[in-house]
Design a protein around this motif. Structure first.
Motif, PDB file in Angstrom:
ATOM      1  N   ASP A  60       0.687  -1.301  -0.099  1.00  0.00           N
ATOM      2  CA  ASP A  60      -0.101   0.257   0.049  1.00  0.00           C
ATOM      3  C   ASP A  60       0.884   0.893  -0.067  1.00  0.00           C
ATOM      4  OD1 ASP A  60       0.710  -0.767   2.740  1.00  0.00           O
ATOM      5  OD2 ASP A  60      -0.903   0.020   3.677  1.00  0.00           O
ATOM      6  N   GLN A  99      -4.582  -4.264  -5.570  1.00  0.00           N
ATOM      7  CA  GLN A  99      -6.162  -4.012  -5.072  1.00  0.00           C
ATOM      8  C   GLN A  99      -6.401  -2.119  -5.784  1.00  0.00           C
ATOM      9  OE1 GLN A  99      -5.705  -3.679  -1.068  1.00  0.00           O
ATOM     10  NE2 GLN A  99      -6.246  -5.414  -0.906  1.00  0.00           N
ATOM     11  N   LEU A 109      -4.891   0.611   0.250  1.00  0.00           N
ATOM     12  CA  LEU A 109      -4.999  -0.610  -0.334  1.00  0.00           C
ATOM     13  C   LEU A 109      -3.729  -0.785  -1.190  1.00  0.00           C
ATOM     14  CD1 LEU A 109      -8.182   0.547  -1.537  1.00  0.00           C
ATOM     15  CD2 LEU A 109      -8.551  -0.762  -0.259  1.00  0.00           C
TER      16      LEU A 109
END
Length: 193
Positions: free
Chosen positions: A30, A39, A35
């Motif tokens: 991330d 993702q 995220l």
């Protein structure tokens, strides 16, 4: 016409070491928000029309990370294609295209349109990205091979350079490609910028 997204997530984890490692490369980190990069890539598809479920191509050692990160998004496990060994973009897309063609029904076209999406790109303006994907889809449906590029802000030897040709439409976003230079040396990169 259905658009088939293929997410390329086979990176080796060497460029951002020590954050990114062989068994936990940058696409699973991330780095730009809450995220991971993979993702964010999957979520970029939300809102696009006529899109198949994504196919994710990754290293065998990352399959459980892909599954876990999709579950964190409350997404069903996507189709995951495991590369026997990393061979870069061309072979990964060939594996995905073969998979797509083996599953295309008789009611589908024989030449499906694939959207190749590296899992480690940062795209800040998702609505603009989706708009450009729709423009590219219209061109691809008429037989064009479409590539997306950005204008460089400084010379670099880490990327390839696309030379724009004549405009294909009135939007100012679509051009013929009149040339491509793969990862030029620093002198040439400076001239190109």
């Amino acid at each position: 016409m259905t658009l088939y997204p293929v997410i390329l997530a086979g990176g080796s984890g060497t460029r951002l070491w020590p954050l990114s490692r062989e068994y936990y490369p940058k696409q699973f980190l991330d780095l730009t928000g809450p995220l991971s990069m993979i993702q964010e890539t999957v979520l970029r598809l939300d809102g696009l029309k006529d899109v198949a479920a994504p196919i994710i191509v990754c290293n065998e050692s990352h399959r459980f990370l892909v599954t876990e990160q999709m579950k964190d998004l409350d997404r069903s496990t996507p189709t995951i294609i495991l590369e026997p060994s990393g061979r870069n973009t061309g072979p990964a897309l060939t594996l995905a295209a073969s998979h797509i063609l083996s599953g295309v029904g008789k009611d589908e076209v024989n030449d499906p349109v694939i959207l190749a999406m590296p899992a480690d790109h940062v795209i800040g303006n998702v609505p603009e990205f989706q708009s450009i994907v729709h423009q590219g889809l219209a061109l691809a449906q008429h037989g064009a091979i479409v590539t997306f590029g950005i204008s460089p802000t400084s010379p670099t030897t880490a990327y390839g350079y696309i030379k724009k040709g004549k405009a294909l439409d009135q939007t100012g976003n679509a051009f013929e490609m009149s040339g491509f230079t793969e990862k030029p040396d620093s002198c040439l990169a400076e001239k190109m910028v």
